[in-house]
Design a protein around this motif. Structure first.
Motif, PDB file in Angstrom:
ATOM      1  N   GLY A   1       0.812  -1.222   0.000  1.00 54.50           N
ATOM      2  CA  GLY A   1       0.000   0.000   0.000  1.00 54.50           C
ATOM      3  C   GLY A   1       0.839   1.262   0.000  1.00 54.50           C
ATOM      4  N   HIS A   2       0.159   2.407  -0.073  1.00 57.90           N
ATOM      5  CA  HIS A   2       0.832   3.709  -0.137  1.00 57.90           C
ATOM      6  C   HIS A   2       1.604   3.982   1.154  1.00 57.90           C
ATOM      7  N   LYS A   3       2.911   4.156   1.026  1.00 59.48           N
ATOM      8  CA  LYS A   3       3.802   4.388   2.169  1.00 59.48           C
ATOM      9  C   LYS A   3       3.690   3.294   3.235  1.00 59.48           C
ATOM     10  N   GLY A   4       3.326   2.091   2.788  1.00 55.06           N
ATOM     11  CA  GLY A   4       3.274   0.953   3.715  1.00 55.06           C
ATOM     12  C   GLY A   4       2.034   0.893   4.599  1.00 55.06           C
ATOM     13  N   ALA A   5       1.043   1.748   4.301  1.00 53.52           N
ATOM     14  CA  ALA A   5      -0.123   1.877   5.189  1.00 53.52           C
ATOM     15  C   ALA A   5      -0.955   0.599   5.257  1.00 53.52           C
ATOM     16  N   ALA A   6      -1.158  -0.049   4.092  1.00 54.70           N
ATOM     17  CA  ALA A   6      -2.014  -1.248   4.067  1.00 54.70           C
ATOM     18  C   ALA A   6      -1.373  -2.383   4.863  1.00 54.70           C
ATOM     19  N   LEU A   7      -0.070  -2.577   4.679  1.00 51.88           N
ATOM     20  CA  LEU A   7       0.633  -3.640   5.405  1.00 51.88           C
ATOM     21  C   LEU A   7       0.648  -3.357   6.898  1.00 51.88           C
ATOM     22  N   LYS A   8       0.804  -2.100   7.254  1.00 50.50           N
ATOM     23  CA  LYS A   8       0.797  -1.710   8.672  1.00 50.50           C
ATOM     24  C   LYS A   8      -0.550  -2.046   9.314  1.00 50.50           C
ATOM     25  N   GLN A   9      -1.637  -1.819   8.568  1.00 54.71           N
ATOM     26  CA  GLN A   9      -2.984  -2.131   9.073  1.00 54.71           C
ATOM     27  C   GLN A   9      -3.129  -3.629   9.343  1.00 54.71           C
ATOM     28  N   VAL A  10      -2.647  -4.456   8.403  1.00 57.23           N
ATOM     29  CA  VAL A  10      -2.693  -5.915   8.583  1.00 57.23           C
ATOM     30  C   VAL A  10      -1.902  -6.313   9.832  1.00 57.23           C
TER      31      VAL A  10
END
Length: 293
Positions: A242-251
């Motif tokens: 995701g954008h700036k790692g946001a999606a992975l951070k959410q997971v």
């Protein structure tokens, strides 16, 4: 009273509530439960222990027409569910007509062991629909005992559980009485991360993903986890991060919250995304991930 023990295998089409039922029996979230179809990939053994019984539950992948090698392997888990069962639970939902695979359906109606047909999601129906469905399944599977249930609302689930205990054969316990499942901790880490990916991403992304937990270090107060998220293409890697790692951070945040509840400890989790081209059609990879057994 003599001790009873046996294997109870749950089968049915994808997304009919098999995992929800098993977790209602076991009391822990052992199987992935989401609204997306085909979320259980392995046979999961959940174990319910009582003073004079042990119930070993197998939650199988939903029955599908295999489209690639991983799905072939998933269907092999379902086939083996017929071979070691003492009791078979065939789960359907309101409005459903029959299994997607005629051969499996024939096995059910010619089964020599007790079959409980559970008509799930009755909270989504009215009395007339329910009566029509019960009549339909009574004719379709005459060898089955039929129970209308709502696995999500726990309606009629205790009655089904009691009937299973009555049908169990006399036997000593197969597993230690304090054991909840035959799966290792890393398996539940992988499943938790995969569930969060199923919930947070759309289209085919979740189905192209496999999770491998490379590190699982447990101290007194904290568990440190490092897991790989395997995808098939670079474009999928970008979407997962995701954008700036946001999606992975959410997971990562959602996985950590669930795992802290599951293990009862603080969790430190590191997620890394890797491309592994066409892993779903690679026999060696599937073996590594536990599908070809």
């Amino acid at each position: 009273m003599a001790h009873k023990a046996g294997f109870v295998n749950i089968i049915g089409n994808p997304n009919v509530g098999k995992s929800t039922l098993m977790n209602a029996f076991v009391g822990e979230r052992l199987s992935i439960i989401t609204s997306k179809a085909q979320t259980t990939r392995h046979r999961i053994l959940g174990i319910v222990n009582g003073e004079d019984f042990q119930l070993i539950l197998s939650d199988t992948p939903g029955i599908i027409k295999p489209a690639y090698e991983m799905q072939e392997s998933m269907m092999n888990f379902v086939k083996s569910a017929f071979e070691d069962a003492d009791i078979l639970i065939y789960m359907v939902e309101i409005g459903e007509q029959e299994l997607k695979d005629e051969a499996f359906f024939n096995k059910i109606i010619h089964s020599t062991i007790p079959v409980l047909l559970l008509l799930n999601k009755i909270d989504n129906s009215n009395q007339e629909q329910l009566e029509t469905q019960v009549a339909f399944w009574t004719e379709k599977v005459p060898n089955a005992e039929i129970y209308p249930i709502s696995a999500l609302q726990n309606f009629n689930v205790p009655e089904v559980f009691q009937r299973i205990i009555e049908l169990l054969p006399e036997s000593p316990a197969y597993y230690p009485k304090d054991q909840l499942t035959d799966k290792p901790e890393r398996f539940f880490v992988n499943e938790t991360i995969r569930e969060k990916i199923l919930l947070n991403y759309s289209k085919e992304i979740p189905y192209a993903v496999e999770i491998v937990t490379e590190e699982f270090f447990e101290d007194e107060n904290i568990i440190r986890i490092r897991s790989l998220i395997m995808v098939e293409r670079e474009t999928q890697k970008g979407i997962i991060i995701g954008h700036k790692g946001a999606a992975l951070k959410q997971v990562g945040m959602e996985s950590r919250a669930d795992l802290e509840k599951f293990f009862g400890k603080q969790i430190h989790i590191e997620l890394v995304v890797k491309v592994n081209k066409n892993w779903r059609s690679n026999a060696n990879m599937l073996k590594r991930f536990g599908y070809n057994q």
